[in-house]
Design an enzyme around this catalytic site. Structure first.
Site, short mmCIF file in Angstrom:
data_model
loop_
_atom_site.label_atom_id
_atom_site.label_comp_id
_atom_site.label_asym_id
_atom_site.label_seq_id
_atom_site.Cartn_x
_atom_site.Cartn_y
_atom_site.Cartn_z
N ASP A 11 25.45 40.84 12.20
CA ASP A 11 26.04 41.37 10.96
C ASP A 11 25.06 42.34 10.28
O ASP A 11 25.47 43.38 9.74
CB ASP A 11 26.38 40.21 10.02
CG ASP A 11 27.34 39.23 10.67
OD1 ASP A 11 28.30 39.68 11.33
OD2 ASP A 11 27.12 38.01 10.54
N HIS A 27 29.14 33.63 9.13
CA HIS A 27 29.42 34.59 10.19
C HIS A 27 30.89 34.50 10.62
O HIS A 27 31.21 34.07 11.73
CB HIS A 27 28.49 34.37 11.40
CG HIS A 27 28.78 35.30 12.53
ND1 HIS A 27 28.54 36.66 12.46
CD2 HIS A 27 29.34 35.09 13.73
CE1 HIS A 27 28.93 37.23 13.58
NE2 HIS A 27 29.43 36.30 14.39
P1 NAD Z 1 30.86 34.51 28.03
O1 NAD Z 1 32.08 33.74 28.36
O2 NAD Z 1 30.68 35.85 28.64
O3 NAD Z 1 29.57 33.66 28.37
C1 NAD Z 1 29.44 32.34 27.97
C2 NAD Z 1 28.60 31.61 28.98
O4 NAD Z 1 28.48 30.27 28.54
C3 NAD Z 1 29.22 31.57 30.39
O5 NAD Z 1 28.31 32.04 31.35
C4 NAD Z 1 29.54 30.12 30.59
O6 NAD Z 1 29.41 29.69 31.93
C5 NAD Z 1 28.51 29.47 29.70
N1 NAD Z 1 28.82 28.09 29.40
C6 NAD Z 1 30.01 27.52 29.17
N2 NAD Z 1 29.87 26.20 28.97
C7 NAD Z 1 28.55 25.95 29.07
C8 NAD Z 1 27.77 24.78 28.96
N3 NAD Z 1 28.32 23.59 28.72
N4 NAD Z 1 26.45 24.89 29.13
C9 NAD Z 1 25.88 26.08 29.37
N5 NAD Z 1 26.56 27.22 29.49
C10 NAD Z 1 27.88 27.14 29.34
O7 NAD Z 1 30.80 34.62 26.43
P2 NAD Z 1 29.85 35.56 25.56
O8 NAD Z 1 30.52 36.86 25.33
O9 NAD Z 1 28.49 35.55 26.15
O10 NAD Z 1 29.87 34.78 24.15
C11 NAD Z 1 29.30 33.51 24.04
C12 NAD Z 1 29.49 32.95 22.65
O11 NAD Z 1 28.79 33.73 21.68
C13 NAD Z 1 30.94 32.93 22.18
O12 NAD Z 1 31.21 31.73 21.52
C14 NAD Z 1 31.00 34.08 21.20
O13 NAD Z 1 32.02 33.95 20.26
C15 NAD Z 1 29.64 34.00 20.58
N6 NAD Z 1 29.17 35.20 19.91
C16 NAD Z 1 28.47 35.05 18.75
C17 NAD Z 1 27.97 36.14 18.08
C18 NAD Z 1 27.18 35.96 16.81
O14 NAD Z 1 26.96 36.95 16.11
N7 NAD Z 1 26.69 34.79 16.50
C19 NAD Z 1 28.21 37.42 18.59
C20 NAD Z 1 28.92 37.56 19.76
C21 NAD Z 1 29.40 36.43 20.42
C1 LMR Z 2 30.84 39.08 16.60
O1 LMR Z 2 30.66 39.15 15.39
O2 LMR Z 2 30.89 40.10 17.32
C2 LMR Z 2 30.96 37.74 17.24
O3 LMR Z 2 31.04 36.74 16.30
C3 LMR Z 2 32.04 37.67 18.26
C4 LMR Z 2 33.42 37.69 17.68
O4 LMR Z 2 34.24 36.87 18.10
O5 LMR Z 2 33.71 38.54 16.84
#
Ligand code: NAD
Ligand code: LMR
Length: 469
Positions: free
Chosen positions: A306, A333
Site C-alpha cells: 500500500d 490492508h
Molecule cells: P499463489 O497461488 O501464486 O501462490 C501461493 C503459494 O502458496 C502456492 O505456491 C501454494 O502452493 C502455496 N501454498 C498453499 N498452501 C500452502 C501451505 N499450506 N504451506 C505452504 N505453501 C502453501 O498466490 P500469490 O499470488 O503468491 O499470493 C499469495 C497470498 O498473498 C494470497 O493470499 C494473496 O492474496 C496474498 N497477497 C497479499 C498481499 C499483501 O499486500 N499483503 C499482496 C499480494 C498478495
Molecule cells: C494487493 O493489495 O494487491 C493484495 O492484497 C492482493 C489482492 O487481493 O488485492
C-alpha cells in the site's frame, strides 16, 4: 561387517547390523563431538590421504581417487572391518583400498583424538548448528542435496524462510532475497515445486545458501533456526472477490504454518503477507498465544505494498521521483481500511479535494486494479515481491541494530481502541520496537479513519474467533 549409518539416514531398527558394538562406539564418538559421522570420516580421509577406489554408478568403469574431503559419495565407504554409509550429492559408491585401509581401532582412535582438534570441532559445529537443520528430510532429493553441499560456503548474515516460496509472490520474492547481502541462509518451503525453484535460485552467484523443503513433513526443518519467516502462502483473489473471501482457505494455512513457527523458531520475526491480512495477523497472534510464544513485537502484517503504491501514485501527481516521496498508509490492508495520510506526505504537499479523493481511492483499490487486469490469473505478485523484500530488508536492518529503521506495518497496537492497526513502526533487534501515533489528521482522514476502524474491528474479531472457537 558392521554398517555405520549417518545419523540423518535410515531406520536403525530395520538394520540389525547397526547395533554392533563397533557402531555404537563410533556413533557415541560422533555424538560427543556433535558431528555427523560422515563429516568425521571425510575429515579423517582428507587428513590421512587414503586412496579411495570409486565406482561411478551407471558409468560402468572404476577410477582411483584421492578424497578431496569435500567430495562425499553415496552408499558405502568400506574400510576393512567397517562399512560407513555416507550422504552424497553425486551418487556412486566408494570403497577404501584394502592395502591402505587402517583397521577399526586405528580409525576409532583417530575419531576420538579429533575431539581435541578445536578447529575441526568448531567448523563442524558451525556447519551443524548454523546450516544443517537436524533430521533434514531434504537429503532424499538429489536437487536438495546439492543445495546442502553449497551450504558449506555460507556467508555471515540472517537465516530467512519463505513459506509459499513456489507461488506467484514466493518465486520473485525468493529471487530478490537471494540477492540480499544480509541473508546467509534462505529456506524455501511450499507444498509444491520447491525442488525446481530451489535448483533454479540456488544457481545465482550471490552469498545466500538456498535450501528447499517440500510438503508438511519438512515444515519443521524449514523453520528450525530461522531469524525471519516471510509468509506468502495461500490462495489469491480472482475478479469479483474480496480479500475476506479468501478467509476460509487461508486461515487454516496460516494457522498450520504459525504452529510450526511457534514450535521451531518462536523468536523469529514473522512477516505475514497472506490475505486477508486484517484477519490472518490476529489468527497468527492467537496461535502464538496458545503456544505460549506470542511476542507482539515480532508479528508484522505486511502492508508495504500500500505504501509502495501510494508513493508511486503520489509521485506521479507531484511530478517527483517515487524515491523522493513518503506517504504514510495506516489502518489495515483491505478496501476502506487502507487509509493513506496525504496530509502527512513528505515532501510537504497540498492536494485539491479531487486529487485527494482520486488518490485515496486508487491506493485503496490498487489490489483490485491488478486483480482485474490479470483477469483471473491471480493478484499482485511482482510488485508484492518487491514490497515484501523492501519490508524484509528493513526488518533485517532492524535486527542488525541499525538506527532509525521506520516502515508501516499492521501490528499489535494501542494507537486506537483496536488490538491491531497499521501505522509507522520503528524496527529494531526485537521487531516492531516502537509503534508510532497517527499524528494530526485532517477532516477527510478522520472520516476515513472511522470507516476503516468499523471494518477492521470485524475482520480482527473474525480472525480471533477462528482460533478461539
Ligand atoms: P499463489 O497461488 O501464486 O501462490 C501461493 C503459494 O502458496 C502456492 O505456491 C501454494 O502452493 C502455496 N501454498 C498453499 N498452501 C500452502 C501451505 N499450506 N504451506 C505452504 N505453501 C502453501 O498466490 P500469490 O499470488 O503468491 O499470493 C499469495 C497470498 O498473498 C494470497 O493470499 C494473496 O492474496 C496474498 N497477497 C497479499 C498481499 C499483501 O499486500 N499483503 C499482496 C499480494 C498478495
Ligand atoms: C494487493 O493489495 O494487491 C493484495 O492484497 C492482493 C489482492 O487481493 O488485492
Amino acid at each position: 561387517m558392521a554398517v555405520l549409518q549417518s545419523p540423518s539416514q535410515g531406520n536403525k531398527a530395520n538394520n540389525p547390523e547397526v547395533e554392533s558394538p563397533q557402531h555404537n562406539k563410533l556413533e557415541e564418538g560422533s555424538k560427543k563431538l556433535g558431528m555427523h559421522i560422515e563429516d568425521i570420516f571425510t575429515d579423517y580421509i582428507n587428513r590421512t590421504k587414503i586412496k579411495l577406489k570409486r565406482t561411478l554408478s551407471g558409468a560402468g568403469h572404476e577410477n582411483q581417487h584421492a578424497s578431496s574431503g569435500k567430495d562425499k559419495f553415496t552408499d558405502y565407504i568400506d574400510c576393512g572391518k567397517v562399512k560407513l554409509r555416507t550422504t552424497s550429492s553425486v551418487g556412486g559408491s566408494v570403497s577404501c583400498d584394502a592395502k591402505t585401509t587402517p583397521d577399526l581401532p586405528v580409525l576409532q582412535n583417530t575419531l576420538i583424538a579429533m575431539e581435541s582438534i578445536r578447529e575441526a570441532s568448531q567448523r563442524i559445529a558451525r556447519i551443524s548448528a548454523h546450516l544443517q537443520p537436524p533430521n533434514s528430510q531434504t537429503e532424499e532429493s538429489c536437487v536438495l542435496k546439492r543445495a546442502d553441499c553449497r551450504a558449506k560456503g555460507g556467508a555471515p548474515g540472517f537465516k530467512v524462510a519463505i513459506l509459499g516460496a513456489a507461488g506467484g509472490i514466493g518465486q520473485p520474492l525468493a529471487m530478490l532475497m537471494k540477492m540480499n547481502p544480509l541473508v546467509s541462509v534462505l529456506h524455501l518451503y511450499d507444498v509444491v515445486n520447491t525442488p525446481g525453484v530451489t535448483a533454479d535460485i540456488g544457481h545465482m552467484d550471490t552469498g545466500a545458501v538456498v535450501r528447499g523443503f517440500l510438503g508438511q513433513p519438512q515444515l519443521e526443518n524449514a523453520l528450525t533456526g530461522m531469524d525471519l519467516v516471510i509468509i506468502p502462502a495461500g490462495v489469491p483473489r480472482k475478479p469479483g472477490m474480496t480479500r475476506d473471501d479468501l478467509f476460509n482457505i487461508n486461515a487454516g494455512i496460516v494457522r498450520t504454518l504459525c504452529e510450526g513457527i511457534a514450535k521451531c523458531c518462536p523468536n523469529a520475526i514473522v512477516n505475514l503477507i497472506s490475505n486477508p491480512v486484517n484477519s490472518t495477523v490476529p489468527i497468527a497472534a492467537e496461535v502464538f498465544k496458545k503456544a505460549g510464544t506470542y511476542d507482539p513485537k515480532r508479528l508484522l502484517g505486511v502492508t508495504m505494498l500500500d505504501v509502495v503504491r501510494a508513493n508511486t501514485f503520489v509521485a506521479e501527481v507531484l511530478g517527483l521521483h517515487p524515491k523522493e516521496v513518503d506517504v504514510p498508509v495506516v489502518g489495515g490492508h483491505a478496501g476502506v481500511t487502507i487509509l493513506p495520510l496525504l496530509s502527512q506526505v513528505k515532501p510537504p504537499s497540498s492536494f485539491t479535494p479531487e486529487e485527494t479523493e482520486n488518490l485515496t481511492k486508487r491506493i485503496q483499490d490498487g489490489g483490485t486494479e491488478v486483480v482485474q487486469a490479470k483477469a483471473g490469473a491471480g493478484s499482485a505478485t511482482l510488485s508484492m515481491a518487491y514490497a515484501a523484500v523492501k519490508f524484509a530488508d528493513a526488518c533485517l536492518r532492524g535486527l542488525r541494530g541499525d538506527a532509525g529503521v521506520v516502515e508501516c506495518a499492521f501490528v499489535a497496537s494501542e494507537v486506537t481502541e483496536l488490538p491491531f492497526f497499521a501505522t509507522k513502526v520503528r524496527l529494531g533487534r526485537r521487531g516492531a520496537e516502537e509503534v508510532y501515533q497517527l499524528g494530526p489528521l485532517n477532516e477527510y482522514e478522520r472520516v476515513g479513519l472511522e470507516r476503516a476502524k468499523k471494518e477492521l474491528a470485524e475482520s480482527i474479531q473474525k480472525g480471533v474467533s477462528f482460533i478461539r472457537k
